[in-house]
Each structure stands twice: as C-alpha cells, then as structure tokens.
Write a protein that holds these residues in place. Structure first.
Motif, PDB file in Angstrom:
ATOM      1  N   LEU A  86       9.035   4.986   1.577  1.00  0.00           N
ATOM      2  CA  LEU A  86       9.694   6.256   1.086  1.00  0.00           C
ATOM      3  C   LEU A  86      10.875   6.269   0.125  1.00  0.00           C
ATOM      4  O   LEU A  86      11.763   5.345   0.416  1.00  0.00           O
ATOM      5  CB  LEU A  86       9.802   7.200   2.365  1.00  0.00           C
ATOM      6  N   ALA A  87      10.913   7.080  -0.829  1.00  0.00           N
ATOM      7  CA  ALA A  87      11.862   7.125  -1.672  1.00  0.00           C
ATOM      8  C   ALA A  87      13.045   7.542  -0.888  1.00  0.00           C
ATOM      9  O   ALA A  87      13.181   8.527  -0.262  1.00  0.00           O
ATOM     10  CB  ALA A  87      11.693   7.995  -3.034  1.00  0.00           C
ATOM     11  N   HIS A  88      14.123   6.640  -0.895  1.00  0.00           N
ATOM     12  CA  HIS A  88      15.505   6.886  -0.292  1.00  0.00           C
ATOM     13  C   HIS A  88      16.447   6.193  -0.995  1.00  0.00           C
ATOM     14  O   HIS A  88      16.502   5.404  -1.613  1.00  0.00           O
ATOM     15  CB  HIS A  88      15.318   6.435   1.181  1.00  0.00           C
ATOM     16  N   SER A 120      15.231  23.582  -5.012  1.00  0.00           N
ATOM     17  CA  SER A 120      13.804  23.052  -5.462  1.00  0.00           C
ATOM     18  C   SER A 120      13.871  22.351  -6.702  1.00  0.00           C
ATOM     19  O   SER A 120      14.853  22.031  -7.485  1.00  0.00           O
ATOM     20  CB  SER A 120      13.119  24.374  -5.545  1.00  0.00           C
ATOM     21  N   MET A 121      12.422  21.613  -6.880  1.00  0.00           N
ATOM     22  CA  MET A 121      12.397  20.835  -8.108  1.00  0.00           C
ATOM     23  C   MET A 121      12.969  21.850  -9.544  1.00  0.00           C
ATOM     24  O   MET A 121      13.274  21.206 -10.337  1.00  0.00           O
ATOM     25  CB  MET A 121      11.065  20.192  -8.120  1.00  0.00           C
ATOM     26  N   ALA A 122      12.440  23.163  -9.443  1.00  0.00           N
ATOM     27  CA  ALA A 122      12.599  23.653 -10.498  1.00  0.00           C
ATOM     28  C   ALA A 122      14.160  24.025 -10.707  1.00  0.00           C
ATOM     29  O   ALA A 122      14.843  23.962 -11.877  1.00  0.00           O
ATOM     30  CB  ALA A 122      12.119  25.301 -10.291  1.00  0.00           C
ATOM     31  N   ALA A 168       8.187  14.722 -10.009  1.00  0.00           N
ATOM     32  CA  ALA A 168       9.665  15.086  -9.639  1.00  0.00           C
ATOM     33  C   ALA A 168       9.615  15.733  -8.085  1.00  0.00           C
ATOM     34  O   ALA A 168      10.337  15.372  -7.154  1.00  0.00           O
ATOM     35  CB  ALA A 168      10.268  16.091 -10.463  1.00  0.00           C
ATOM     36  N   ALA A 169       8.594  16.716  -7.929  1.00  0.00           N
ATOM     37  CA  ALA A 169       8.224  17.137  -6.506  1.00  0.00           C
ATOM     38  C   ALA A 169       7.939  16.261  -5.523  1.00  0.00           C
ATOM     39  O   ALA A 169       8.613  16.070  -4.277  1.00  0.00           O
ATOM     40  CB  ALA A 169       7.291  18.380  -6.556  1.00  0.00           C
ATOM     41  N   ASP A 170       7.352  15.037  -5.937  1.00  0.00           N
ATOM     42  CA  ASP A 170       6.921  14.092  -4.800  1.00  0.00           C
ATOM     43  C   ASP A 170       8.424  13.333  -4.581  1.00  0.00           C
ATOM     44  O   ASP A 170       8.360  13.138  -3.208  1.00  0.00           O
ATOM     45  CB  ASP A 170       6.022  12.881  -5.676  1.00  0.00           C
ATOM     46  N   LEU A 171       9.107  12.971  -5.490  1.00  0.00           N
ATOM     47  CA  LEU A 171      10.240  12.145  -5.252  1.00  0.00           C
ATOM     48  C   LEU A 171      11.366  13.143  -4.357  1.00  0.00           C
ATOM     49  O   LEU A 171      11.757  12.554  -3.320  1.00  0.00           O
ATOM     50  CB  LEU A 171      10.921  11.916  -6.255  1.00  0.00           C
ATOM     51  N   LEU A 172      11.695  14.537  -4.635  1.00  0.00           N
ATOM     52  CA  LEU A 172      12.332  15.078  -3.698  1.00  0.00           C
ATOM     53  C   LEU A 172      11.677  15.194  -2.127  1.00  0.00           C
ATOM     54  O   LEU A 172      12.434  15.123  -1.324  1.00  0.00           O
ATOM     55  CB  LEU A 172      12.307  16.465  -4.383  1.00  0.00           C
ATOM     56  N   THR A 173      10.206  15.512  -2.192  1.00  0.00           N
ATOM     57  CA  THR A 173       9.840  15.494  -1.089  1.00  0.00           C
ATOM     58  C   THR A 173       9.897  14.384   0.110  1.00  0.00           C
ATOM     59  O   THR A 173      10.267  14.235   1.174  1.00  0.00           O
ATOM     60  CB  THR A 173       8.129  15.788  -0.874  1.00  0.00           C
ATOM     61  N   GLU A 174       9.792  13.132  -0.766  1.00  0.00           N
ATOM     62  CA  GLU A 174       9.861  11.841   0.118  1.00  0.00           C
ATOM     63  C   GLU A 174      11.347  11.347   0.500  1.00  0.00           C
ATOM     64  O   GLU A 174      11.426  10.999   1.516  1.00  0.00           O
ATOM     65  CB  GLU A 174       9.475  10.610  -0.894  1.00  0.00           C
ATOM     66  N   PHE A 187       6.356  21.413   7.427  1.00  0.00           N
ATOM     67  CA  PHE A 187       6.542  20.290   6.324  1.00  0.00           C
ATOM     68  C   PHE A 187       6.190  19.017   7.083  1.00  0.00           C
ATOM     69  O   PHE A 187       5.580  18.183   6.381  1.00  0.00           O
ATOM     70  CB  PHE A 187       8.072  20.223   5.951  1.00  0.00           C
ATOM     71  N   ILE A 188       6.638  18.701   8.149  1.00  0.00           N
ATOM     72  CA  ILE A 188       6.481  17.390   8.857  1.00  0.00           C
ATOM     73  C   ILE A 188       5.016  17.159   8.983  1.00  0.00           C
ATOM     74  O   ILE A 188       4.332  16.064   8.775  1.00  0.00           O
ATOM     75  CB  ILE A 188       7.207  17.356  10.210  1.00  0.00           C
TER      76      ILE A 188
END
Length: 263
Positions: free
Chosen positions: A24-26, A177-179, A204-210, A245-246
């Motif tokens: 996961l992106a971290h 948010s991404m926006a 971008a949303a994927d990266l933030l979510t991860e 979300f989880i």
C-alpha cells in the motif's frame, strides 16, 4: 528524546506476512535503504511507477510516499534509519540498478554484517550499527555519482504526481478530498487524475485512498485506540463511514481487521 533504534531486517520480517505493509502507498518516519537480492516487481517512488529487479538499491527518505510489490520469490534486506541521524544520506529518493559485481558484493557484505549485529543483542550494538550504516551511505553516495545512475528528467505528469504525493503524506489524515488537493495544486481534478495515472498507474484518488487505508491498518493492528477515535483522527465524519470504507477495501469490519492483524 532518544532516536528509535536502527534496524536491519529481511523484507519478510518487515512485512510479517502482511503484504499491505509494503504494497500500500505509505510513508514512514524513518529513512529506508532496501537491497533487493532476488525477484522482480514494481514500486511507487517519487510520484512515479518503476520496475524493480535483483540488485536494485532503493533509498526512501522519511516522509516519502512509497510502495513496493515483489513476486512470491522476491527477497531482500532493509535498513531502517532514524530520521535525524548524523549519517550523511542522499537528499532525495533514489533507485540504483547495480550491475558492477564488486559493488554488489560490497553492499551485500555490509548488509549481512549489519544484520548479524542487529540480531546479536550485544552491548553497544547501536554504535556498531551506526558505523555499518555510515559505510552503506558511503557506498550509496559513491554509486549515485556514477554516470549510469544519474537521474532522468521528469516529465510534467511525473512532476505533478510527485507534488501530489507530497501532499498525500502531509494531509492524508484530514477530510481533504482529491478535488481539494487538485485545487491547492491549481489544476482540475481530471488533469490531476490523468497525470497520476500516467506516472504511477494509480489515479490520484487511488493514492489518497491507499495512504488512508495504510494508516487505518496501522492504527487498528498496532494500537488499541477505539475505532471511533481512529475514524475521527483520519478525517472521517463518523465511525459508520469509516466502517464502510474499511469493508469496501478489505471485505472486513474494522473489528475483524484488528483481530486478524493482531495475530
């Protein structure tokens, strides 16, 4: 306040059979020097997706968004170096594909000696590890100066993606948010999404979510903080929203994820 200890671990020890700890992106509080000794895969580093192979040395500064996925046969070693160390380290993230046999042998020997010292539990082991890390840093900085390891220029999409990744590390535990991030970067959400997708293979949303998901995993699996407090800390409006979300991303409730992670 004393620095956390230097650790030298295998990648399997680092993940503890929980792949999300690397995939996961971290970002981390400590610097990381990773030496891939077998296998191939891919990683996210400095806002771009890159291939990874055997005898790749990867330096990830503290606070840098990062993810690594190696195949089942992948193996490697990782040195966790406290942020604030007196050892001179590169200023930015780097990936070195090492082909020179003496250089490969030198770093392998340094890692193995440091790993033995870390596992020994002897007195003054951290002093000895300081010396081992200093020698690794010298190796790293020597390799960086070689012509074949000079960084390639980043295109516009990669530069924007890198700027967004910096914001993700700083502001993931908020309700932004991404926006909101796109507005702060003076681009449209569509443009930011396209740039990140082109540079990383993730939106971008994927990266933030991860990044949020990684923080949730850490809080649930490594602390006993109440779920509603974790939700609030990560910018969720309610514990129910956090639970949805989880479940959407792990197919488990936060309670079930906590139980499985603690094992």
């Amino acid at each position: 306040m004393p620095f956390p200890p230097i650790r030298v671990l295998t990648l399997s020890q680092l993940t503890g059979t929980q792949d999300w700890r690397l995939s996961l992106a971290h970002d981390r509080d400590a610097h990381m020097l990773i030496w891939v000794t077998r296998g191939q895969g891919r990683m996210l580093l400095n806002g771009t997706r890159r291939g990874v192979g055997t005898h790749n040395a990867i330096f990830v500064p503290a606070g840098t968004l990062f993810a690594l996925e190696l195949g089942r046969q992948g193996m490697g070693l990782a040195a966790q170096i406290p942020n604030g160390t007196q050892v001179r380290l590169p200023e930015g993230p780097r990936q070195l594909r090492v082909r020179d046999a003496p250089a490969i042998g030198e770093l392998t020997n340094l890692f193995e000696a440091a790993q033995r010292e870390d596992a020994s539990g002897r007195e003054l082991s951290q002093d000895a590890l300081d010396a081992h890390i200093a020698l690794m840093s010298v190796w790293l900085r020597r390799q960086i100066t070689r012509p074949e390891n000079l960084p390639t220029p980043m295109n516009a999409a990669a530069r924007l993606s890198a700027r967004f990744c910096q914001r993700v590390t700083a502001f993931h535990a908020t309700s932004m948010s991404m926006a909101d991030h796109a507005s702060a970067l003076s681009v449209t959400p569509t443009h930011l999404t396209r740039a990140c997708k082109a540079a990383t293979g993730r939106t971008a949303a994927d990266l933030l979510t991860e990044r949020v998901l990684y923080a949730a995993h850490i809080a649930l699996c490594q602390t006993d903080v109440a779920i509603q407090d974790i939700a609030r800390h990560l910018g969720f409006g309610s514990a129910a929203y956090f639970t949805r979300f989880i479940q959407a991303h792990t197919s488990k409730t936060p309670t079930a994820l906590r139980k499985s992670g603690s094992r």
